[in-house]
Design an enzyme around this catalytic site. Structure first.
Site, short mmCIF file in Angstrom:
data_model
loop_
_atom_site.label_atom_id
_atom_site.label_comp_id
_atom_site.label_asym_id
_atom_site.label_seq_id
_atom_site.Cartn_x
_atom_site.Cartn_y
_atom_site.Cartn_z
N LYS A 243 -64.56 -99.44 -82.45
CA LYS A 243 -64.46 -99.48 -83.91
C LYS A 243 -65.00 -100.78 -84.51
O LYS A 243 -65.47 -100.79 -85.64
CB LYS A 243 -63.00 -99.30 -84.33
CG LYS A 243 -62.60 -97.85 -84.40
CD LYS A 243 -61.26 -97.72 -85.10
CE LYS A 243 -60.80 -96.28 -85.05
NZ LYS A 243 -59.35 -96.16 -85.01
N ARG A 244 -64.89 -101.83 -83.72
CA ARG A 244 -65.39 -103.11 -84.22
C ARG A 244 -66.87 -103.05 -84.59
O ARG A 244 -67.36 -103.83 -85.39
CB ARG A 244 -65.25 -104.20 -83.14
CG ARG A 244 -63.87 -104.70 -82.90
CD ARG A 244 -63.88 -105.82 -81.89
NE ARG A 244 -64.45 -105.40 -80.61
CZ ARG A 244 -65.58 -105.81 -80.12
NH1 ARG A 244 -66.32 -106.67 -80.79
NH2 ARG A 244 -66.03 -105.38 -78.96
#
Ligand code: GLU
Length: 468
Positions: A243-244
């Protein structure tokens, strides 16, 4: 007949890595006129959710990855796993193990303390001449596989080549838990066998499970499928994609205004290529694809390349389709695009310059809702002769024929009559009508906006002109 499958666990959304695995497995079946089977591995009851399952199905459908059979659900097949586990017990390939969780933890603890790799020590494994302890009362046992202790297991992975593991490395894994639910490895084996899977194409996080699965298949006398383990996807920084790195959920890309064919094309390029082809149709992909050509190095996710592809696909997309797709994006901005300019024509005008449907909506916004410039921004773009020129133009616009050609002529004539360049009236005119100087060519823009709306907007913004 080739039969491949996609076997997601419904414990999260369909992410980029899963979708790429599904695409490769699907394309392989399609290329060979085989079948693609969908199986939901929902045995992790704590983490599996209906919401996640639906998101996975919806993501696959959106991408056009259709399946010929399924979805099968493992939780609906418990009886079958029980039956096969029983058969393995009868043939001596499996046994009951009554060791408690605490006991096993103490065993591993002691192994670690001795500097050994923690593994099941075989305390309930039957051996010729071995005296097993009496089963403790009231304990429901698990069923363990009696893994061979000698020899090695080799398989030829279509992507990784030969993989060999010594049986001594593998301990007696649990097949059935005490609650009657199979472990991942056992469920997969029974299912791949029952579903006639010939090609197992999956993420390489499972490569260590494959020798165990092959041993169980052999014990069952089942055919061994061909395996292909697809390397993982890394972010731009070389870390595992997460997700980063931005959106990793397939449906999030839909939310963000990507076209499914663009994402599919991009996914195909993650770890696979055909010469220097960057943009190709799904039919071309199926024709060119061979799982053996998948790179054995991890692929790197490049968001800019995906956006570039999306822009190419939007440029080519049918304007009527874009009009339908842009509606929900406009709705998010509170705009119902009815009664304004024709949405399809507007998409035709704007689609060359938008990287996403969201950008198309942003570009379309000003056609449905006027925003006024600041008086200061407007003043910066005015010359002494501009206000009289705009005043004359406003009168002309009330009567001129409303077509791009005559509007273009009217703008040119007006500029000429007042000794101005076209931009000197074009820019303030855009600011008055749209609050921005960034619009496509004025003739088509005005033609689309319509006479009535153009005059209404001019009347609205006119007091911002100095001296009016
Ligand atoms: N359910 C497994 C997962 O989602 C896939 C298992 C497999 O493909 O064998 O990781």
């Amino acid at each position: 007949m080739i039969r491949s499958r996609f076997a997601p666990s419904p414990t999260g959304y369909l992410h980029i890595g899963g979708a790429r695995t599904a695409l490769f497995s699907w394309a392989y079946a399609r290329k060979h006129g085989g079948q693609f089977i969908l199986r939901i591995e929902d045995t992790d009851q704590e983490r599996s959710t209906l919401e996640s399952e639906q998101a996975i199905l919806e993501g696959l459908k959106w991408l056009g990855l259709d399946w010929d059979e399924g979805p099968y659900y493992q939780m609906q097949r418990l009886e079958r796993y029980r039956e096969i586990a029983q058969r393995l017990i009868e043939t001596g390939w499996a046994y009951y193990c009554y060791a408690s969780r605490e006991e096993l933890e103490a065993m591993r603890e002691a192994q670690r303390a001795r500097g050994e790799k923690p593994r099941y020590d075989g305390r309930w494994r039957p051996e010729p001449g071995k005296q097993l302890p009496a089963p403790p009362p009231g304990v429901t046992p698990v069923i363990r596989f009696r893994n061979p202790t000698e020899g090695e297991i080799t398989f030829h992975d279509l992507i990784k080549g030969h993989v060999t593991v010594a049986n001594a490395e593998l301990d007696d894994l649990v097949l059935m838990r005490a609650d009657g639910i199979p472990t991942y490895n056992f469920g997969v084996v029974v299912d791949d066998w029952d579903m006639g899977i010939t090609h197992v194409i999956r993420g390489d996080d499972h490569v260590n499970n494959t020798p165990r699965q092959i041993n169980i298949l052999k014990a069952l006398g089942a055919p061994i499928p061909v395996y292909a383990h697809v390397p993982m996807i890394l972010g731009h920084d070389g870390e595992r994609l997460s997700k980063r790195h931005g959106a990793v959920s397939v449906l999030q890309y839909r939310e963000d205004g990507y076209l499914p064919e663009a994402l599919l094309n991009y996914l195909a390029r993650l770890g696979w290529g055909h010469g220097d082809a960057e943009k190709f149709s799904v039919q071309e992909f199926i024709q060119w694809f061979d799982v053996a050509d998948v790179s054995h190095a991890a692929a790197r996710f490049d968001a800019a390349k995906l956006t570039w592809l999306n822009q190419q696909y939007i440029k080519e997309a049918d304007a009527a389709r874009l009009a339908e797709l842009v509606r929900p994006f406009l709705a998010r901005q509170g705009i119902v695009p009815d009664g304004g300019p024709d949405l399809t024509a507007l998409m035709g005008l704007l689609k060359d310059r938008a990287a996403t449907i969201e950008e198309l909506a942003d570009a379309a916004h000003i056609f449905f809702r006027q925003s006024l410039p600041t008086a200061e921004a407007l003043r910066e773009k005015l010359d002494a002769a501009t206000v009289p020129a705009l005043t004359a133009l406003r009168t002309t616009l009330a009567t001129v024929a409303w077509s791009p050609e005559s509007l273009n002529q009217a703008l040119k004539d007006c500029a000429k009559a007042h000794g101005l360049k076209l931009g000197q009236i074009g820019i303030p005119l855009r600011l008055l009508l749209f609050g921005t100087a960034q619009t496509p060519s004025l003739d088509v823009t005005l033609a689309l906006l319509g006479r009535e709306e153009t005059l209404r907007r001019l009347a609205q913004a006119w007091p911002l002109l100095p001296g009016t």
